[in-house]
Design a protein around this motif. Structure first.
Motif: not given
Length: 220
Positions: A192-202
Motif C-alpha cells: 500500500h502507498r501509506d498506512s491509511q488503508m491499513v487503518h481503514q480496513v484493519y
C-alpha cells in the motif's frame, strides 16, 4: 455533473441558487472482512495434499501477497541470504504485468516458518518461475488452484467459504492483532502507498503493544 448543470442555470438566471450545495455524498459502507481463524488456517493447509497449492497457501498465509504476485514469482526474486521476497511482477489471465503502483514493488520478509516450504518449492525444478505446471510451464493464473483445490475445501471441512484473497486479510489481521508490526510497516509489506488503508480496513485488529518485527515469530 449536476452541480455544473445548476451552475449554468444560475448563470442564465433561470434559478437563484444551486440545490446541490446542500447535498452530501453518500457514505460507502465497506463490507467487513472475514479473515480465517488460526484453526481454520491450519485445517486448510493440513488438508491440501497437492504440493504446488500447499506451497501457494504457505506463501499466501505467511506473506499476505496477492494471487497474481505469487504466481509471478521467479527464483531470482527469492533471496534466502537477506530473508526477503522481491515483488516485481504479477501474472493473470491477461498476461504478465508490473505492479500497478510504485508501492507494489517491494520486499516481503520471509518468516522462519515459511522458509523451509519456500526452499522445498525452490528446489523442485530448474525453471525460472517458482510455480510451474506438470508440463513445465509457468501458471498463467491461479484458476486451476481455485477450481480444483480451493472450492472443494469448504464443504468438506465445514468452513464458511471465503475467497483466496482472504489469506491476505488473515496475514494482516494476525500480524496486527499480535502486535508483530506497525500499521506503517504492514502497509509496506502489503504494497500500500501509506498506512491509511491499513487503518481503514484493519482498525479493530490493531494492537498498540509491542511492534518490534522479528522473523522467528508464529503469527498463527
Amino acid at each position: 455533473m449536476l452541480t455544473g448543470i445548476f451552475d449554468e442555470a444560475i448563470y442564465d438566471e433561470v434559478i437563484s441558487s444551486n440545490p446541490c450545495r446542500f447535498l452530501r455524498k453518500p457514505r460507502i459502507m465497506k463490507k467487513d472482512i472475514q479473515p480465517f481463524s488460526v484453526s481454520e488456517m491450519h485445517r486448510i493447509i493440513d488438508y491440501v495434499d497437492n504440493f504446488n497449492f500447499k506451497s501457494y497457501l504457505y506463501i499466501a498465509f505467511y506473506t499476505g501477497m496477492r494471487s497474481g504476485e505469487i504466481m509471478g514469482l521467479k527464483k531470482e526474486d527469492v533471496d534466502f541470504e537477506k530473508n526477503i521476497i522481491k515483488v516485481k511482477r504479477t501474472r493473470g489471465r491477461h498476461g504478465e504485468n508490473s505492479p500497478k503502483t510504485q508501492s507494489g514493488f517491494r520486499s516481503v520478509p520471509i518468516l522462519d516458518l515459511l522458509r523451509p516450504h519456500l526452499q522445498e518449492l525452490y528446489g523442485q525444478h530448474d525453471h525460472e518461475y517458482l510455480f510451474v505446471t506438470q508440463y513445465g510451464k509457468p501458471y498463467n493464473h491461479n484458476e486451476t488452484f481455485y477450481n480444483k483445490f480451493w472450492l472443494p475445501i469448504f464443504p468438506i471441512l465445514g468452513i464458511t467459504y471465503r475467497r483466496l484473497y482472504n489469506t491476505r486479510h488473515t496475514f494482516a489481521t494476525m500480524m496486527l492483532s499480535g502486535g508483530y508490526t506497525t500499521p506503517h510497516n504492514l502497509a509496506q509489506i502489503l504494497g500500500h502507498r501509506d498506512s491509511q488503508m491499513v487503518h481503514q480496513v484493519y482498525a479493530r485488529f490493531i494492537n498498540d503493544g509491542k511492534f518490534d518485527f522479528k522473523l522467528d515469530i508464529n503469527p498463527y
